[in-house]
Design an enzyme around this catalytic site. Structure first.
Site, PDB file in Angstrom:
ATOM      1  N   GLU A 152       0.850  -1.184   0.000  1.00 36.82           N
ATOM      2  CA  GLU A 152       0.000   0.000   0.000  1.00 36.82           C
ATOM      3  C   GLU A 152       0.889   1.238   0.000  1.00 36.82           C
ATOM      4  OE1 GLU A 152      -3.386   0.252   2.589  1.00 36.82           O
ATOM      5  OE2 GLU A 152      -3.606  -1.927   2.622  1.00 36.82           O
ATOM      6  N   CYS A 272      -3.060  -6.875   5.987  1.00 37.15           N
ATOM      7  CA  CYS A 272      -2.433  -8.103   5.473  1.00 37.15           C
ATOM      8  C   CYS A 272      -1.609  -8.826   6.525  1.00 37.15           C
ATOM      9  CB  CYS A 272      -1.568  -7.764   4.256  1.00 37.15           C
ATOM     10  SG  CYS A 272      -2.518  -7.277   2.799  1.00 37.15           S
TER      11      CYS A 272
END
EC number: 1.1.1.22
Length: 464
Positions: A152, A272
């Site tokens: 990200e 995650c």
């Protein structure tokens, strides 16, 4: 090629936009109609650098559309599954509800030769189960697994120019598509999808379902272990007076270890790493191999312990009682260049301090709205100056560039107490101490305010 992407979250929206940017005709599908409306208007529903630009470009070119109707996938040759796999409520195992829901919605629209491609992070064994469902439905479609490795903040770059591609392909005995073995067919289709990356020399690993599933969770487990290792060393450094940053520099020169991901601090978060290592450990236990990854439980424990360490440091600096004291918290997202607050260490620290009675005022360049929706009880400031004004202690918890580059002399004019807790080891201790601050880092020696020079009075001779 004509491609459908199921799921328009952090993974799916980026993947859909990037595939259109590469020249494919793409439809992104999501049950959340608000996401579909935003993306259809050329606006990403979350912050990711450069995503708005390529979404608008895809929409203007006509190659990128969005829909809430699964039937929009009809006619596509490739169908990517990019939905979330969160932890099951009250458990560590992954919740595959959304993955199975996609397949349920997709099965009526599959044709012989279509390729269903999993990108979601799933427990090993999931792909084989989904492939069997597709076979039993008699669609003639084929399943492949193609894990993502996006960071990200760099997701667009990582999708357009990946550092590697992994194909999890069906076994040879699965059958044929127009006389071509299913494995060979799946690889050829994926090669067409990723032609630009392959032509640019991107490494490719073509393997089986189980290995492709394990690649993603193994990579995340290794990174999480490396981060928790250096944070464990930070705990030792705090006890002995050593400097974990210098320690990381020294061991990082060893090519077998490397310096990346050896930055001690408040630990990892996001959507995650935390849930993936827990799900990996849970799946290993289901397979009777829990001992093989038992260390991941300790990795998780160390990671969560670092958040409490930051809270303890704030309490300590405020004399053991934070009630009514203003704590300026710089950062809410789990990492810079993102507005993602899922399992954010920064937000966790804010909530814990608020629970102790502190007047927490938090700010972030992009994550404030998300944080307000989840924790409206916190105080928020839309700019750094308001967050800092009259603060008793300053805590840097997300290392945005604008926070790393703060001028400690100018900040000192705003605050009530010149104490900074650097939970990311992102600041220069000497510079802040020189400006009159007490600096505390994670696994680094404290830096006390620089002493003001003593100016001796001038001796004036008196002439009679």
């Amino acid at each position: 090629m004509r491609i459908s992407v199921f799921g328009c979250g952090y993974l799916g929206a980026v993947h859909a936009a990037c595939m259109a940017h590469l020249g494919h005709d793409v439809v992104g599908i999501d049950v959340d109609e608000s996401k579909v409306r935003a993306l259809s208007a050329g606006v990403a529903p979350f912050f990711e650098p450069n995503l708005d630009t390529i979404v608008r470009s895809g929409r203007e070119s006509g190659r990128l559309t969005f829909s809430a109707d699964p039937a929009a996938a009809a006619g596509a040759q490739v169908h990517f599954v990019a939905v979330g796999t969160p932890q099951r409520r009250g458990e560590d195992a992954a919740d595959l509800t959304y993955v199975h829901a996609v397949l349920d919605a997709l099965l009526p629209h599959l044709r012989p030769g279509d390729l269903v491609v999993g990108k979601s992070t799933v427990p090993v064994g999931t792909a084989a189960h989904l492939a069997q469902r597709i076979i039993e439905a008699g669609t003639g479609a084929v399943l492949a697994w193609n894990p993502e490795f996006l960071r990200e903040g760099y997701a667009v770059e990582d999708t357009l120019t990946p550092d590697r591609l992994v194909y999890g392909l069906p076994p040879d005995e699965q059958g044929k598509v127009d006389g071509t073995p299913a494995r060979q067919h799946a690889r050829a289709v994926l090669d067409d999808v990723y032609r630009s990356a392959l032509d640019a020399g991107t490494p490719l690993v073509a393997t089986d379902y189980a290995t492709a599933e394990l690649v993603k969770v193994a990579a995340n487990a290794f990174l999480a272990t490396k981060i928790s290792f250096i944070n464990a060393m930070a705990e030792i450094a705090e006890t002995t007076g050593a400097d974990v940053t210098s320690l990381a520099d020294a061991i990082g020169y060893d090519a077998r270890i490397g310096r990346r991901f050896l930055n001690a601090g408040i630990g990892f978060g996001g959507g995650c790493l935390p849930k993936d290592i827990r799900a990996f450990a849970a799946r290993a236990e289901e397979l009777g191999r829990g001992d093989s990854v038992g260390f991941l439980r300790e990795v998780d424990t160390i990671n969560m312990r670092r958040r409490q360490r930051v809270v303890d440091m704030v309490v300590d600096e405020l004399g053991g009682d934070v009630h009514g004291k203003k704590v300026a918290l710089l950062g809410l997202a789990f990492k810079p260049e993102s507005d993602d607050i899922r399992d954010s260490p920064a937000l966790d620290v804010a909530v814990r301090l608020k629970g102790l009675g502190a007047d927490v005022v938090a700010t972030d360049p992009h994550a404030i709205l998300n944080a307000i929706q989840q924790h409206p009880q916190l105080g928020f400031a839309t700019n750094t100056v308001d967050a800092l004004f009259a603060a008793d202690v300053l805590v840097l918890v997300t290392e945005w560039a604008e926070y790393r580059e703060l001028d400690p002399w100018r900040v000192a004019e705003l605050v009530h107490g010149k104490v900074v807790i650097d939970a990311r080891n992102a600041l220069d201790p000497a510079r802040w101490a020189e400006a009159g601050w007490r600096y505390r880092g994670m696994g680094r020696p404290d830096a006390e305010p620089a002493a003001r020079p003593v100016v001796e009075p001038l001796e004036v001779a008196v002439v009679a």
